[in-house]
Write an enzyme that holds these catalytic residues in place. Structure first.
Site, mmCIF file in Angstrom:
data_model
loop_
_atom_site.group_PDB
_atom_site.id
_atom_site.type_symbol
_atom_site.label_atom_id
_atom_site.label_comp_id
_atom_site.label_asym_id
_atom_site.label_seq_id
_atom_site.Cartn_x
_atom_site.Cartn_y
_atom_site.Cartn_z
ATOM 1 C CG ASP A 378 5.562 5.273 -7.627
ATOM 2 O OD1 ASP A 378 4.377 4.914 -7.618
ATOM 3 O OD2 ASP A 378 6.408 4.800 -8.409
ATOM 4 C CD GLU A 422 3.460 0.833 -8.425
ATOM 5 O OE1 GLU A 422 3.714 1.277 -9.538
ATOM 6 O OE2 GLU A 422 2.500 0.052 -8.220
#
Length: 507
Positions: A378, A422
């Site tokens: 992440d 993301e």
């Protein structure tokens, strides 16, 4: 004998050519229906991508005032090849809509069309218990709006992880207009037209109807239904080449029979059997076998210089055309499947491909009793990055991260995919926890070495990532979902530990 021969050919041989002609016409007509289905699937996949997006999830709740300017411009409609887009909130109220006019290349306001869409949706909700908010339910098909056929898709609005609760649904549509029809004709090489159904009080059949318009043209038609309601009539037109060749073959056989009949009855019997009947039967069997199996790579083996041989060659040429069309269709379908498995922004595998490959690799590792590892990745403080640098730079940042992750893996079996927003995921079959942890450290170093500026990060002045590593040798007490959950939990702890780090665990 000539009379009997004529009646036999006309009664039994020529109808075979007509039947082949009808079946070939129906086969090509079905290619048009298949192309419409492909278009619906493409529109639905596009709608799914928008519906399962955190930005859309926040927008429908009124939390993203910049969403319209960033995502709902003219270019989105033009590049996405759809004509209207409607967002409905959790109360089934129209939240936002856009209608694209290709002639002016702009978004226009059409109150009557908007009202027709809302009224049609309300009528359908009254008549049918549509489940518009379930995670695994969606609706696609054709509908008639203002006497115009429209391809549509309805998808619930979910998070990027495709979880709920749903906060609304997205309705996306495209007109079946002359431009789209012209494009389909070029792709399928089948000439057809559509006619909207005006009188819905009549009873219509969904069967394919074949009509002989004249000696040169064959018409194949069928009504298209949506939830039992007739939408439009599709009509295709085909030249009657097979029937014409059949007539020529029969006439040639009869002329040969008459000439040889005056010489010798025995010679006539031999000629009919060896020159006419056997080649025709062979050609019929081949053609029938090809029709039944739809294996268009087979060819008729009638190597003669007469009209039957010419018919065989013409049939083979026709099969060449059909085979080439099938190959082109397979190529398009393969490309469509590839696109459906690839993230459009980062050009790496998407969530759909990851789910497919991970299931397959999990079963393979379970059979071979080898470890399998997953790394969840992440981007730290990515929302702040987007807010500070803008969505264009944010997209480029994700592209750079995806390339860095891709560069870190070397084995063909390893897979890097965009998991959502993301978040990325790395699938490492045949890799234990030590190997996965080593690779995760490589990823940390690789991303840090890129030195992508990040002024809003509290961890470092450049872009960093947090990683969660999980590894297991598949067994009955563990599942792929549990492994993903373990990796996600490890990622959560990595974030709690200050980000720009990794946490790993094995079972």
């Amino acid at each position: 004998m000539v009379t009997v021969s004529y009646l036999a050919h006309w009664q039994y041989v020529f109808p075979i050519f007509k039947q082949l002609e009808r079946e070939d016409a129906i086969t090509n007509f079905e290619r048009v229906a298949a192309r419409f289905n492909e278009d619906i699937v493409y529109l639905d996949l596009q709608n799914k991508d928008w519906g399962a997006w955190d930005d859309t999830y926040e927008f429908i709740q009124g939390k993203r005032p910049d969403y319209i300017e960033a995502n709902l411009g003219v270019e989105s409609f033009r590049n996405g090849q759809f004509d209207f887009l409607f967002f409905f909130d959790a109360a089934k109220h129209l939240y936002w809509h856009g209608i694209y006019d290709s002639n002016s290349n702009s978004l226009v306001f059409d109150g009557s069309f908007v009202q027709s869409v809302v009224d049609r949706l309300e009528d359908k909700l009254i008549q049918t218990q549509l489940d518009l908010f379930s995670l695994n339910v969606h609706y696609t098909g054709l509908v008639l709006l203002q006497d115009k056929p429209v391809v549509y898709s309805i998808r619930p609005i979910l998070t990027s992880k495709e979880t709920g609760p749903s906060k609304g649904f997205v309705l996306r549509g495209r007109y079946v207009d002359p431009s789209l029809i012209s494009n389909f004709i070029k792709q399928t090489h089948v000439r057809f037209k559509i006619t909207p159904v005006a009188d819905k009080t009549k009873t219509y059949s969904d069967e394919i109807v074949v009509t002989e318009l004249d000696d040169e043209t064959l018409e194949v038609s069928s009504y298209v239904f949506s939830y039992g309601v007739p939408i439009m009539l599709v009509e295709s037109f085909f030249p009657r080449d097979i029937s014409e060749q059949g007539k020529v073959a029969v006439q040639s056989a009869l002329i040969t029979s008459i000439v040889l009949g005056f010489l010798l009855l025995f010679a006539l019997w031999i000629t009919l059997r060896k020159v006419v009947l056997e080649p025709v039967m062979h050609l019929t069997q081949k053609a029938t076998a090809i029709t039944n199996t739809k294996d268009y790579k087979k060819r008729a083996q009638v190597e003669t210089s007469d009209e039957i041989g010419e018919l065989s060659r013409q049939l083979n040429k026709m099969l060449d055309v059909i085979e080439n069309r099938d190959a082109s269709l397979e190529e398009v379908l393969s490309r469509l499947q590839e696109l459906s498995m690839t993230d459009s922004l980062t050009q790496i595998a998407n969530r759909l491909k990851f789910d497919s490959v991970s299931e397959m690799e999990w079963r393979r590792m379970q059979r071979e009793q080898l470890p399998i590892s997953i790394i969840m990745c992440d981007v730290d403080f990515f929302k702040q990055y987007n807010d500070h640098y803008g969505h264009v730079e944010g997209d480029q940042c994700l592209v750079n991260i995806a390339k860095a992750l891709k560069d870190c893996v070397a084995r063909p079996a390893d897979l890097v995919a965009r998991y959502g927003g993301e978040e990325f995921v790395m699938l490492l079959p045949g890799t234990d926890l030590n190997g996965a942890t080593h690779l995760a450290n490589t990823v940390l170093d690789k991303v840090s070495s890129m030195q992508l500026p990040h002024a809003k990060s509290t961890t470092a002045p450049f872009v960093t990532v947090s990683l969660g590593v999980a590894s297991v040798t598949p067994h009955e007490d563990h599942s792929l979902l549990q492994l993903l959950t373990d990796a996600d939990n490890a990622l959560y702890r990595a974030k709690q530990n200050g980000r720009n780090t990794l946490v790993s665990e094995a079972y």
